[in-house]
Write a protein that holds these residues in place. Sequence first.
Motif, short mmCIF file in Angstrom:
data_model
loop_
_atom_site.label_atom_id
_atom_site.label_comp_id
_atom_site.label_asym_id
_atom_site.label_seq_id
_atom_site.Cartn_x
_atom_site.Cartn_y
_atom_site.Cartn_z
N HIS A 259 0.85 -1.20 0.00
CA HIS A 259 0.00 0.00 0.00
C HIS A 259 0.89 1.25 0.00
O HIS A 259 1.90 1.30 0.70
N ASN A 269 -4.25 9.09 2.66
CA ASN A 269 -4.97 8.03 1.96
C ASN A 269 -4.00 6.88 1.65
O ASN A 269 -2.81 7.10 1.46
N GLU A 271 -3.26 3.73 -0.99
CA GLU A 271 -3.60 3.16 -2.29
C GLU A 271 -3.00 1.77 -2.39
O GLU A 271 -1.79 1.59 -2.23
#
Length: 277
Positions: A259, A269, A271
């Motif tokens: 991630h 965030n 991803e």
Amino acid sequence: MKEVIGCFTTSGIFIATGEVVSMDGSDVRCIENGNTYVIVMSPAKHDTLCKDSEGREWEEGSEWKEESVLYRCGKEGRKRVMGCITISGVLIRKGEVKSVDGSDFECMKHANGSITMRMLGRSIMKCKDREGREWEEGSEWKEGSVQYKCGKEGVKELMGCITTSGVLIRKGEVKSVDGSDIECRKHANGFITMQVLAKYECKGINGRWRKLGEIWRERQRIEGEYRCDKGGVRTVLGCIAGGKYIPIHSQTHIWGAYHLCTSDAYGANLERQCKCN
């Protein structure tokens, strides 16, 4: 040449030309009217004046004080009672009861015409604001940016300061309001001031303000680490997930996949990159 030196009234009183004689409430003159002289009568000016207890004359509408009583000169020289004056100079109208300096007073006109002011008893002590308005015990009011409360025995108590956004800061308290730490302070000279102790730049997700350069963690979609930069910019420093700290733009293997820690308009965030061993 025959010269006129005056006139006689119907009652036989002689009035010289140019002279004014007061008779029966009128001013009487002898004046020329064409080829003859006539008697002219007009209301006497002094009949519209009032006299005080010392004999001084007052015109209609004038007011004056005799001891503790206020009088006014009415029409046709009539002396009218307006009310009573307290020691502190407060007017109590005739027949009125008023609370003055902690006591109830009445201004009373008796059947014999005499005027007296009597104290009916002690009244509930009230507080006065800077405009002279009275407030009962327990009442609160605002003067400028300062909040007051009426305490016992008419004591005016300082409650605190009011910010421009309407937030109350108690006396001696420091409160964070609109991005600043503000203190409400009473000085030795009695002045009340609101002082900005610290100015904040960034506002977190929970509404808490942060100082320039301050680093903190908070959660929105995921937990992130942030820093307050100039211009109120909330900069993402890293992401926290799976018990690991992932610096911004770095990736780590958690939850069976790699991630990447990124940031967008909403903050930190993660991803998902790929599922690799």
